[in-house]
Design a protein around this motif. Structure first.
Motif, PDB file in Angstrom:
ATOM      1  N   GLN A   4       0.833  -1.199   0.000  1.00 53.66           N
ATOM      2  CA  GLN A   4       0.000   0.000   0.000  1.00 53.66           C
ATOM      3  C   GLN A   4       0.869   1.251   0.000  1.00 53.66           C
ATOM      4  O   GLN A   4       0.567   2.223  -0.700  1.00 53.66           O
ATOM      5  CB  GLN A   4      -0.913   0.005   1.228  1.00 53.66           C
ATOM      6  CG  GLN A   4      -2.086  -0.935   1.102  1.00 53.66           C
ATOM      7  CD  GLN A   4      -2.989  -0.864   2.319  1.00 53.66           C
ATOM      8  OE1 GLN A   4      -2.518  -0.739   3.444  1.00 53.66           O
ATOM      9  NE2 GLN A   4      -4.278  -0.935   2.084  1.00 53.66           N
ATOM     10  N   LEU A   5       1.952   1.228   0.768  1.00 49.73           N
ATOM     11  CA  LEU A   5       2.871   2.357   0.795  1.00 49.73           C
ATOM     12  C   LEU A   5       3.515   2.562  -0.573  1.00 49.73           C
ATOM     13  O   LEU A   5       3.618   3.692  -1.068  1.00 49.73           O
ATOM     14  CB  LEU A   5       3.935   2.136   1.867  1.00 49.73           C
ATOM     15  CG  LEU A   5       4.964   3.241   2.049  1.00 49.73           C
ATOM     16  CD1 LEU A   5       4.288   4.530   2.490  1.00 49.73           C
ATOM     17  CD2 LEU A   5       6.001   2.816   3.071  1.00 49.73           C
ATOM     18  N   GLU A   6       3.920   1.471  -1.195  1.00 48.44           N
ATOM     19  CA  GLU A   6       4.527   1.559  -2.525  1.00 48.44           C
ATOM     20  C   GLU A   6       3.527   2.087  -3.544  1.00 48.44           C
ATOM     21  O   GLU A   6       3.860   2.925  -4.382  1.00 48.44           O
ATOM     22  CB  GLU A   6       5.033   0.178  -2.955  1.00 48.44           C
ATOM     23  CG  GLU A   6       5.747   0.188  -4.290  1.00 48.44           C
ATOM     24  CD  GLU A   6       6.272  -1.181  -4.677  1.00 48.44           C
ATOM     25  OE1 GLU A   6       6.716  -1.325  -5.829  1.00 48.44           O
ATOM     26  OE2 GLU A   6       6.237  -2.107  -3.842  1.00 48.44           O
ATOM     27  N   GLN A   7       2.285   1.634  -3.468  1.00 48.88           N
ATOM     28  CA  GLN A   7       1.261   2.108  -4.402  1.00 48.88           C
ATOM     29  C   GLN A   7       1.006   3.600  -4.219  1.00 48.88           C
ATOM     30  O   GLN A   7       0.881   4.338  -5.195  1.00 48.88           O
ATOM     31  CB  GLN A   7      -0.038   1.334  -4.206  1.00 48.88           C
ATOM     32  CG  GLN A   7      -1.134   1.764  -5.161  1.00 48.88           C
ATOM     33  CD  GLN A   7      -2.449   1.076  -4.862  1.00 48.88           C
ATOM     34  OE1 GLN A   7      -2.656   0.541  -3.781  1.00 48.88           O
ATOM     35  NE2 GLN A   7      -3.349   1.097  -5.827  1.00 48.88           N
ATOM     36  N   SER A   8       0.939   4.053  -2.978  1.00 42.01           N
ATOM     37  CA  SER A   8       0.708   5.476  -2.753  1.00 42.01           C
ATOM     38  C   SER A   8       1.886   6.309  -3.248  1.00 42.01           C
ATOM     39  O   SER A   8       1.699   7.424  -3.732  1.00 42.01           O
ATOM     40  CB  SER A   8       0.438   5.745  -1.274  1.00 42.01           C
ATOM     41  OG  SER A   8       1.589   5.500  -0.504  1.00 42.01           O
ATOM     42  N   THR A   9       3.097   5.762  -3.149  1.00 43.75           N
ATOM     43  CA  THR A   9       4.265   6.473  -3.662  1.00 43.75           C
ATOM     44  C   THR A   9       4.211   6.588  -5.173  1.00 43.75           C
ATOM     45  O   THR A   9       4.459   7.657  -5.738  1.00 43.75           O
ATOM     46  CB  THR A   9       5.560   5.745  -3.237  1.00 43.75           C
ATOM     47  OG1 THR A   9       5.593   5.661  -1.822  1.00 43.75           O
ATOM     48  CG2 THR A   9       6.791   6.463  -3.744  1.00 43.75           C
ATOM     49  N   TRP A  10       3.855   5.497  -5.843  1.00 40.65           N
ATOM     50  CA  TRP A  10       3.797   5.511  -7.308  1.00 40.65           C
ATOM     51  C   TRP A  10       2.657   6.380  -7.819  1.00 40.65           C
ATOM     52  O   TRP A  10       2.722   6.901  -8.932  1.00 40.65           O
ATOM     53  CB  TRP A  10       3.635   4.096  -7.853  1.00 40.65           C
ATOM     54  CG  TRP A  10       4.900   3.299  -7.836  1.00 40.65           C
ATOM     55  CD1 TRP A  10       5.228   2.329  -6.952  1.00 40.65           C
ATOM     56  CD2 TRP A  10       6.011   3.408  -8.731  1.00 40.65           C
ATOM     57  NE1 TRP A  10       6.472   1.828  -7.230  1.00 40.65           N
ATOM     58  CE2 TRP A  10       6.970   2.464  -8.325  1.00 40.65           C
ATOM     59  CE3 TRP A  10       6.284   4.214  -9.819  1.00 40.65           C
ATOM     60  CZ2 TRP A  10       8.183   2.310  -8.960  1.00 40.65           C
ATOM     61  CZ3 TRP A  10       7.497   4.050 -10.474  1.00 40.65           C
ATOM     62  CH2 TRP A  10       8.430   3.111 -10.047  1.00 40.65           C
ATOM     63  N   ALA A  11       1.599   6.542  -7.034  1.00 39.38           N
ATOM     64  CA  ALA A  11       0.421   7.274  -7.495  1.00 39.38           C
ATOM     65  C   ALA A  11       0.428   8.747  -7.091  1.00 39.38           C
ATOM     66  O   ALA A  11      -0.552   9.446  -7.334  1.00 39.38           O
ATOM     67  CB  ALA A  11      -0.837   6.602  -6.954  1.00 39.38           C
ATOM     68  N   MET A  12       1.499   9.235  -6.499  1.00 42.35           N
ATOM     69  CA  MET A  12       1.550  10.638  -6.096  1.00 42.35           C
ATOM     70  C   MET A  12       1.467  11.538  -7.329  1.00 42.35           C
ATOM     71  O   MET A  12       2.086  11.264  -8.362  1.00 42.35           O
ATOM     72  CB  MET A  12       2.842  10.922  -5.323  1.00 42.35           C
ATOM     73  CG  MET A  12       2.860  10.327  -3.940  1.00 42.35           C
ATOM     74  SD  MET A  12       4.418  10.558  -3.062  1.00 42.35           S
ATOM     75  CE  MET A  12       4.623  12.311  -3.140  1.00 42.35           C
ATOM     76  N   HIS A  13       0.700  12.613  -7.215  1.00 41.99           N
ATOM     77  CA  HIS A  13       0.496  13.510  -8.357  1.00 41.99           C
ATOM     78  C   HIS A  13       1.805  14.132  -8.827  1.00 41.99           C
ATOM     79  O   HIS A  13       2.033  14.261 -10.039  1.00 41.99           O
ATOM     80  CB  HIS A  13      -0.508  14.604  -7.991  1.00 41.99           C
ATOM     81  CG  HIS A  13      -1.889  14.083  -7.777  1.00 41.99           C
ATOM     82  ND1 HIS A  13      -2.659  13.591  -8.802  1.00 41.99           N
ATOM     83  CD2 HIS A  13      -2.638  13.955  -6.660  1.00 41.99           C
ATOM     84  CE1 HIS A  13      -3.820  13.188  -8.337  1.00 41.99           C
ATOM     85  NE2 HIS A  13      -3.840  13.388  -7.027  1.00 41.99           N
ATOM     86  N   SER A  14       2.660  14.496  -7.889  1.00 40.60           N
ATOM     87  CA  SER A  14       3.927  15.116  -8.290  1.00 40.60           C
ATOM     88  C   SER A  14       4.794  14.133  -9.071  1.00 40.60           C
ATOM     89  O   SER A  14       5.446  14.506 -10.048  1.00 40.60           O
ATOM     90  CB  SER A  14       4.686  15.621  -7.062  1.00 40.60           C
ATOM     91  OG  SER A  14       4.960  14.552  -6.176  1.00 40.60           O
ATOM     92  N   ARG A  15       4.778  12.870  -8.668  1.00 43.20           N
ATOM     93  CA  ARG A  15       5.557  11.854  -9.390  1.00 43.20           C
ATOM     94  C   ARG A  15       5.000  11.637 -10.788  1.00 43.20           C
ATOM     95  O   ARG A  15       5.749  11.546 -11.757  1.00 43.20           O
ATOM     96  CB  ARG A  15       5.558  10.543  -8.611  1.00 43.20           C
ATOM     97  CG  ARG A  15       6.244   9.417  -9.370  1.00 43.20           C
ATOM     98  CD  ARG A  15       6.648   8.290  -8.458  1.00 43.20           C
ATOM     99  NE  ARG A  15       7.119   7.117  -9.114  1.00 43.20           N
ATOM    100  CZ  ARG A  15       8.120   7.035  -9.989  1.00 43.20           C
ATOM    101  NH1 ARG A  15       8.740   8.107 -10.360  1.00 43.20           N
ATOM    102  NH2 ARG A  15       8.489   5.882 -10.504  1.00 43.20           N
ATOM    103  N   ILE A  16       3.688  11.565 -10.894  1.00 45.58           N
ATOM    104  CA  ILE A  16       3.059  11.367 -12.209  1.00 45.58           C
ATOM    105  C   ILE A  16       3.346  12.559 -13.110  1.00 45.58           C
ATOM    106  O   ILE A  16       3.665  12.400 -14.291  1.00 45.58           O
ATOM    107  CB  ILE A  16       1.547  11.132 -12.042  1.00 45.58           C
ATOM    108  CG1 ILE A  16       1.302   9.796 -11.343  1.00 45.58           C
ATOM    109  CG2 ILE A  16       0.841  11.167 -13.386  1.00 45.58           C
ATOM    110  CD1 ILE A  16      -0.127   9.545 -10.960  1.00 45.58           C
ATOM    111  N   GLU A  17       3.257  13.753 -12.548  1.00 48.48           N
ATOM    112  CA  GLU A  17       3.517  14.951 -13.339  1.00 48.48           C
ATOM    113  C   GLU A  17       4.976  14.997 -13.802  1.00 48.48           C
ATOM    114  O   GLU A  17       5.266  15.321 -14.957  1.00 48.48           O
ATOM    115  CB  GLU A  17       3.191  16.184 -12.501  1.00 48.48           C
ATOM    116  CG  GLU A  17       3.106  17.445 -13.314  1.00 48.48           C
ATOM    117  CD  GLU A  17       2.560  18.598 -12.497  1.00 48.48           C
ATOM    118  OE1 GLU A  17       3.028  19.719 -12.742  1.00 48.48           O
ATOM    119  OE2 GLU A  17       1.696  18.374 -11.640  1.00 48.48           O
TER     120      GLU A  17
END
Length: 92
Positions: A51-64
């Motif tokens: 869950q922690l890894e998923q939240s890290t990958w799904a962060m808006h700043s990371r996606i942007e």
């Protein structure tokens, strides 16, 4: 009297074997329970890490950041943005 003593002896031996067998089964079941609880605990830790890894990958700043660096995407200018009202039909 000898027959009664032999019958009681066989009954005693059968009861003793039953007690030993039931204790063995109970101990085996308890060991299986302990293994299952250990596996459950390990899976709960792994679930939390995922869950922690998923939240890290799904962060808006990371996606942007990934969209800008890998796909050369950018946020459009305000004069290129069009707002569409929600709930209104196209024929109005």
């Amino acid at each position: 009297m000898t027959r009664l003593n032999l019958l009681l002896l066989f009954a005693l031996i059968a009861c003793a074997l039953g007690v030993v067998t039931s204790q063995h089964k109970a101990r085996r079941a308890y060991m299986d329970l302990q293994k299952a609880q250990t596996a459950s605990s390990r899976l709960e830790v792994e679930w939390g890490q995922l869950q922690l890894e998923q939240s890290t990958w799904a962060m808006h700043s990371r996606i942007e950041t990934e969209a800008a660096s890998r796909l050369n995407m950018r946020v459009p200018d305000s004069n290129h943005t069009q707002i569409v009202p929600v709930g209104k039909g196209l024929d109005q």
